[in-house]
Motif scaffolding. Structure first.
Motif, PDB file in Angstrom:
ATOM      1  N   PRO A  70       0.833  -1.235   0.291  1.00 18.05           N
ATOM      2  CA  PRO A  70      -0.087   0.078   0.012  1.00 18.05           C
ATOM      3  C   PRO A  70       0.855   1.196   0.017  1.00 18.05           C
ATOM      4  CG  PRO A  70      -0.919  -1.556   1.390  1.00 18.05           C
ATOM      5  CD  PRO A  70       0.436  -2.262   1.083  1.00 18.05           C
ATOM      6  N   GLU A  71       2.182   1.173   0.421  1.00 16.50           N
ATOM      7  CA  GLU A  71       2.804   2.455   0.601  1.00 16.50           C
ATOM      8  C   GLU A  71       3.344   2.824  -0.482  1.00 16.50           C
ATOM      9  OE1 GLU A  71       3.354   0.092   4.414  1.00 16.50           O
ATOM     10  OE2 GLU A  71       3.109  -0.167   2.445  1.00 16.50           O
ATOM     11  N   GLN A  72       3.335   2.023  -1.622  1.00 22.81           N
ATOM     12  CA  GLN A  72       3.945   2.452  -2.845  1.00 22.81           C
ATOM     13  C   GLN A  72       3.337   1.908  -3.932  1.00 22.81           C
ATOM     14  OE1 GLN A  72       7.453   3.607  -3.257  1.00 22.81           O
ATOM     15  NE2 GLN A  72       7.727   3.334  -1.108  1.00 22.81           N
ATOM     16  N   PRO A  73       2.549   2.991  -4.505  1.00 24.10           N
ATOM     17  CA  PRO A  73       1.698   2.866  -5.741  1.00 24.10           C
ATOM     18  C   PRO A  73       2.292   2.086  -6.826  1.00 24.10           C
ATOM     19  CG  PRO A  73       1.376   5.103  -4.854  1.00 24.10           C
ATOM     20  CD  PRO A  73       2.420   4.506  -4.329  1.00 24.10           C
ATOM     21  N   PHE A  74       1.594   1.043  -7.665  1.00 24.44           N
ATOM     22  CA  PHE A  74       2.377   0.425  -8.389  1.00 24.44           C
ATOM     23  C   PHE A  74       2.020   0.747  -9.770  1.00 24.44           C
ATOM     24  CE2 PHE A  74      -1.154  -2.216  -7.214  1.00 24.44           C
ATOM     25  CZ  PHE A  74      -1.718  -2.842  -8.511  1.00 24.44           C
ATOM     26  N   ASP A  75       2.831   0.320 -10.724  1.00 23.56           N
ATOM     27  CA  ASP A  75       2.815   0.646 -12.213  1.00 23.56           C
ATOM     28  C   ASP A  75       2.587  -0.603 -12.659  1.00 23.56           C
ATOM     29  OD1 ASP A  75       2.977   1.100 -15.140  1.00 23.56           O
ATOM     30  OD2 ASP A  75       4.782   2.563 -14.978  1.00 23.56           O
TER      31      ASP A  75
ATOM     32  N   GLU B 235      -3.551  -6.582   0.122  1.00 22.60           N
ATOM     33  CA  GLU B 235      -4.974  -6.232  -0.243  1.00 22.60           C
ATOM     34  C   GLU B 235      -5.023  -4.531  -0.141  1.00 22.60           C
ATOM     35  OE1 GLU B 235      -7.472  -7.632   3.088  1.00 22.60           O
ATOM     36  OE2 GLU B 235      -6.324  -6.501   4.387  1.00 22.60           O
ATOM     37  N   GLY B 236      -4.499  -3.932   0.439  1.00 28.64           N
ATOM     38  CA  GLY B 236      -4.613  -2.315   0.266  1.00 28.64           C
ATOM     39  C   GLY B 236      -3.692  -1.719  -0.915  1.00 28.64           C
ATOM     40  N   ALA B 237      -2.905  -2.523  -1.626  1.00 32.80           N
ATOM     41  CA  ALA B 237      -1.890  -1.804  -2.580  1.00 32.80           C
ATOM     42  C   ALA B 237      -2.954  -1.283  -3.785  1.00 32.80           C
ATOM     43  CB  ALA B 237      -1.259  -2.984  -3.282  1.00 32.80           C
TER      44      ALA B 237
END
Length: 342
Positions: free
Chosen positions: A193-198, A222-224
């Motif tokens: 969750p801390e790092q929005p992913f591409d 689950e929070g990503a």
């Protein structure tokens, strides 16, 4: 003295070990009596209680879940909730209360102590390991072991079919379980969750893995959240603390990977298996120590405090400090493990 005990929030391996230690030491060293309140804060709200003594906690050390039951009840969302708690504590002649739970459960204990003068001591519990003021919470180690074992098993089926397997683990706002289990299980990509992913970058990792003749494992909390996207929700319902129900990011990501790469992708959602079953040896050890120190805090009348692990020592910290925000994965730690991605 009569001491009340409750367990709130999601169930967690080690809860019974805490209560066992609290009761054993409280009875044997201080001659205290104990009342257990059922289902978290619902118990003192509705006067639903049971006697806790040494026979009641005997044999519970390796037992998962909680013998008292749990819930996400918020007494501050109930009309006259505080007054009902005060009346029921008086009814059962409870002089002090030990609240075992996460941010929400302990947040209630902090408010009851600060604003209403109740005598509360907190014990930190969350498999997410996201509580401030303590290095570790019990339940986390067990969850990581369960997730790591699942990843180990999924490697063989992924390689047998040469498909992508996306493993969704718990972690609403903090990716500690994903990070630890993903690294220990040899995942090819870890999303927190801390790092929005591409999504395109994730697909690049997947393609790179296939070029090396290995099938990729992607671990996602689950929070990503995808970059320029929104959190994937199970539905729009909220619990009594205003939290949404998360689930679905793993399935969403698997579909995206399949559409963009043409590779078959499947999802495994570990869900509640991470918080169920017998606690690990470390969680039994930590939960027991927390219980021993919690009843000492009651004996010392350290109201409004929470026991916490700092290094190898169990210390006391203010409940307000423990519930002031959450502990998240630092960027530098995530960067450290990213060398294994792809």
């Amino acid at each position: 003295m009569r001491v009340g005990v409750l367990t709130g929030g999601g169930d967690c391996p080690g809860l019974n070990a805490v209560m066992r230690a609290v009761v054993r030491k409280g009875v044997q060293e201080y001659d205290y009596r104990f009342t257990g309140f059922r289902d978290g804060w619902r118990g003192p709200l509705e006067g639903d209680a049971v006697q806790l003594d040494i026979p009641a906690v005997r044999g519970t050390l390796p037992r998962g879940g909680t013998i008292l039951g749990s819930s996400r009840t918020n007494p501050f969302s109930v009309e006259n909730g505080v007054r009902l708690i005060e009346e029921n504590l008086a009814k059962f002649e409870v002089d002090a209360l030990i609240a075992i739970g996460g941010e929400d459960t302990l947040g209630v204990a902090a408010r009851l102590t600060e604003e209403h003068g109740l005598r509360c001591v907190g014990v930190p519990k969350t498999i997410d390991n996201d509580l401030c003021a303590t290095d570790y919470t019990f339940g986390f180690d067990t969850a990581v072991h369960v997730a790591t074992e699942a990843i180990d098993r999924l490697h063989t089926t992924a390689e047998s079919h040469m498909r992508v397997l996306v493993v969704e683990v718990m972690g609403r706002h903090a990716g500690w379980i994903a990070l630890h289990s993903g690294l220990a299980g040899g995942a090819n990509c870890i999303l927190i969750p801390e790092q929005p992913f591409d999504v395109e970058r994730v697909c690049d990792y997947v393609e790179s893995r296939f070029k090396a003749s290995y099938a990729p494992i992607v671990v996602v909390a689950e929070g990503a959240v995808p970059r320029d996207g929104t959190m994937v929700l199970k539905d729009d319902s909220l619990d009594s603390f205003g939290h949404v129900r998360l689930s679905g990011v793993g399935e969403w990501l698997a579909k995206e990977i399949e559409q963009r790469t043409g590779k078959e992708a499947r999802t495994t959602v570990l869900g509640h298996t991470q918080r169920g079953g017998t606690p690990s040896a470390f969680d039994r050890w930590l939960a027991t120590r927390f219980g021993l120190h919690a009843i000492e805090a009651v004996h010392d009348q350290a109201w409004g405090s929470m026991v916490a692990l700092r290094g190898t020592e169990v210390v006391r910290v203010p409940l307000a400090e423990a519930t002031d925000g959450i502990k998240t994965v630092p960027p530098e730690l995530y960067q450290e493990v990213s060398v294994f991605f792809g």
